[in-house]
Design a protein around this motif. Structure first.
Motif, short mmCIF file in Angstrom:
data_model
loop_
_atom_site.label_atom_id
_atom_site.label_comp_id
_atom_site.label_asym_id
_atom_site.label_seq_id
_atom_site.Cartn_x
_atom_site.Cartn_y
_atom_site.Cartn_z
N LYS A 164 0.81 -1.21 0.00
CA LYS A 164 0.00 0.00 0.00
C LYS A 164 0.85 1.27 0.00
O LYS A 164 0.32 2.37 -0.14
N GLU A 165 2.14 1.12 0.18
CA GLU A 165 3.01 2.29 0.22
C GLU A 165 3.06 2.98 -1.14
O GLU A 165 2.99 2.35 -2.18
N THR A 166 3.18 4.29 -1.11
CA THR A 166 3.31 5.05 -2.34
C THR A 166 4.63 4.70 -3.01
O THR A 166 5.67 4.69 -2.37
N PRO A 167 4.61 4.39 -4.29
CA PRO A 167 5.87 4.05 -4.98
C PRO A 167 6.86 5.21 -4.88
O PRO A 167 6.48 6.38 -4.78
N ALA A 168 8.14 4.88 -4.90
CA ALA A 168 9.18 5.91 -4.86
C ALA A 168 9.02 6.84 -6.05
O ALA A 168 8.64 6.41 -7.15
N HIS A 169 9.31 8.12 -5.84
CA HIS A 169 9.14 9.10 -6.91
C HIS A 169 10.03 10.30 -6.63
O HIS A 169 10.58 10.46 -5.54
N ALA A 170 10.18 11.14 -7.62
CA ALA A 170 10.99 12.35 -7.49
C ALA A 170 10.16 13.46 -6.86
O ALA A 170 8.99 13.65 -7.21
N ILE A 171 10.75 14.17 -5.91
CA ILE A 171 10.07 15.29 -5.26
C ILE A 171 11.00 16.50 -5.27
O ILE A 171 12.22 16.35 -5.25
#
Length: 625
Positions: free
Chosen positions: A106-113
């Protein structure tokens, strides 16, 4: 069909919704009510409740009046009857595994911030929440850190390159052979697309580090994309700030160049290296640990080996040596911490609507890209971030440095028109913090925590304020002498800020000292008016004790500060005359001391106005002049 059926039969059924809810309820049941965490080495006590062995032992370390009670039901239980619950321990391990796997899905996939971005007014801004979430997580804060950062002109394939580095690092983290992914897998990660419009603004960071482990040691690897540090059309002030920030963050810097090192890029690289050196000195960080010159769209696809890259650097340095135009670039390119990689053109197919697939790359480009990224990731352990002393920098330490630097970037009054002005600002701010520390140490020494109450009462708040004001004026002058740079406006801003900091520190100290002074005065009044008199109990003893205290107080404090009114006889009657024998004993014991200080005692008694008939002993604090 047969293969499909077999596959379905062997497949583990997914957990029903009711089962998942039950697991979450079970997770609550396996929580220790003392530490409020999952049970570790669970033990059962006589009443049947279960706790972590360390928790219940520590809980019972504190003596309890009615015996050792259960933290939950409050029943008294024998302390030495702690029964290990092995089956529960095994069950907890299984529950933890299942629940964590479910949560991971359920964790949000890794992404650029965005770590740093440009606001509508063109000013650089940072998100502290992003900084803290990336570098202060409980699982990474103490890990050494590696930061791979790419700078260069916009739309030159920086994000494209970083996305393939992400894939390789992901393989490394899982312990798998390094790979750039499947042939037809669309490229994703940092936002990118073919064209001329810029997408990434400022500095973006992949929000989850790659945790790599070798020989029992772990480190966190972050990947960053920078846009605007070499923006010809943009603000020079912004370029300098982004260049400095890239230096603060990176331990492996990739300078992405198209075709060859051109004059414009050399100009910016010269400025960048100057910024890096100055900022590194100010923040005690290695300013350039490793630099890759990555020449994209190299004209000769048959000669893109490492030795070809080194030959290219040698030719460039020879040209620069003759012109003496780029001293910082020349010295840097001669350093062993610099390498050069040549990548041929990726092919026309990749520039179309290919979504960055490997299958759309020309063979030469694909092979050289794979070799470059594989070498980078395999050698990443050599590029842990270090300070100027060569010590490894942890995520938490880098966060503190970054926050300090970001604080300067967000002050609008500082405009970095040149790297030297930026350096002066850094140094002036660092000196400001140093002067504040020295000032606080100076005023703390005026009234140490170990000072006796009589010593405190010997210096009135007004007198102490005079001393602290004198110290503040001294340190303000010291700071003025240390200011670097010629800008009169910036100089005045710095002086006003330093003056405000010293005044705030002085007022806080004065408030605390005034409270301390009053507390000491009240303490002496209570001691003379009650405690000493009760101890003496008799007429002679009370008179002697009160007179001795009065004499000492007057000698140390001065008659203008306080007056001890010692009505010993009346006080003895009021407080009970609890044993004249005790009082007489105290009087005899201190008689010799009174004789030695007779003159001081008489003076103190006269100034205090004591006539021996007062009903109480009290302390009057005279108003300050």
């Amino acid at each position: 069909m047969g293969g499909t059926t077999s596959s379905n039969n062997n497949k583990q059924p997914s957990m029903p919704r009711e089962g998942a809810a039950s697991f979450h309820k079970l997770e609550e049941d396996i929580t220790c009510s003392v530490c409020l965490s999952e049970l570790t080495d669970p033990v059962s006590i006589a009443c049947g409740h279960t706790f972590c062995e360390k928790c219940i032992s520590s809980y019972w370390d504190t003596p309890q009046l009615w015996g050792y009670r259960c933290p939950e039901c409050r029943k008294v239980c024998p302390r030495d009857q702690l029964i290990p619950v092995h089956r529960l321990k095994n069950l907890i391990s299984k529950v933890q595994l299942v629940v964590k796997e479910e949560l991971a899905k359920k964790e949000t996939p890794a992404h650029a911030i965005p770590l740093v971005y440009t606001d509508s007014d063109g000013h650089l801004q940072t998100d502290e929440a992003t900084v803290e979430s990336c570098f202060l997580g409980s699982d990474v804060s103490d890990y050494p850190v590696v930061l791979i950062c790419v700078i260069g002109e916009k739309r030159r394939g920086k994000s494209f390159l970083l996305n393939y580095i992400l894939r390789a690092l992901s393989c490394q983290e899982r312990g798998q052979p390094i790979s750039l992914g499947a042939e037809d897998e669309p490229l994703c990660g940092f936002d990118w697309s073919a064209g001329t419009e810029s997408i990434t603004k400022g500095i973006w960071i992949w929000n989850k580090p790659f945790i790599l482990e070798r020989n029992g040691e772990k480190m966190a690897v972050f990947v960053l994309d920078t846009e605007g540090s070499l923006d010809i059309e943009g603000s020079r002030d912004t370029s300098i700030k982004l260049s400095a920030l890239s230096m603060i963050l990176s331990s492996y810097l990739i300078f992405n160049v198209n075709s060859s090192l051109k004059r414009t890029e050399l100009d910016y690289l010269e400025m960048y290296l100057y910024v890096a050196e100055l900022a590194g000195k100010s923040f005690d960080l290695q300013y350039l640990q490793h630099l890759d010159l990555l020449i994209r769209d190299w004209h000769d696809s048959l000669n893109c080996r490492r030795e070809d890259g080194q030959s290219y650097i040698n030719r460039e340095t020879e040209t620069m040596r003759k012109t003496s135009q780029y001293p910082f670039v020349l010295d840097t390119l001669r350093s062993p911490s610099v390498s050069c990689c040549l990548l041929p053109h990726p092919g026309k197919k990749l520039l179309g609507d290919s979504q960055g697939r490997i299958s759309d790359m020309d063979d030469d480009f694909r092979n050289h890209l794979r070799n470059y990224i594989t070498d980078l990731v395999r050698g990443i352990w050599r590029h842990v971030k270090t300070d100027i002393h060569g010590e490894k920098v942890t995520c938490a330490q880098l966060e503190a440095k970054l926050k300090e630097f970001v604080g300067l970037l967000q002050k609008e009054q500082y405009s970095f028109a040149s790297p030297l002005e930026m350096f002066f600002t850094f140094e002036n701010r660092k000196n400001m913090a140093s002067v504040k520390r020295e000032f606080l140490n100076r005023i703390d020494n005026l009234a140490p925590a170990s000072s006796s109450l009589f010593k405190i009462l010997g210096v009135t708040p007004n007198k102490m304020k005079s001393k602290t004001s004198e110290a503040a004026a001294h340190f303000l002058a010291v700071y003025e002498e240390s200011i670097k740079g010629d800008g009169s406006q910036d100089r005045q801003l710095l002086m006003d800020e330093m003056k405000s900091i010293l005044l705030e520190s002085e007022e806080k100290f004065h408030d605390e000292y005034s409270k301390r002074f009053k507390k000491c005065a009240i303490g002496i009044g209570c001691a003379v008016g009650g405690g000493i008199l009760s101890l003496a109990g008799g007429v002679a003893g009370a008179a002697v004790a009160g007179t001795v205290l009065a004499a000492e107080a007057v000698a140390l404090m001065g008659s203008t500060t306080a007056a001890l009114i010692t009505g010993a006889v009346g006080g003895t009657v009021t407080l009970g005359a609890i044993g004249t024998g005790v009082g007489a004993g105290v009087g005899a014991g201190v008689g010799e001391a009174i004789a030695n200080r007779k003159a001081e005692t008489e003076q103190g008694t006269a100034e205090d106005g004591g006539d021996g008939s007062g009903a109480d002993i009290q302390l009057l604090v005279a108003p300050e002049k």
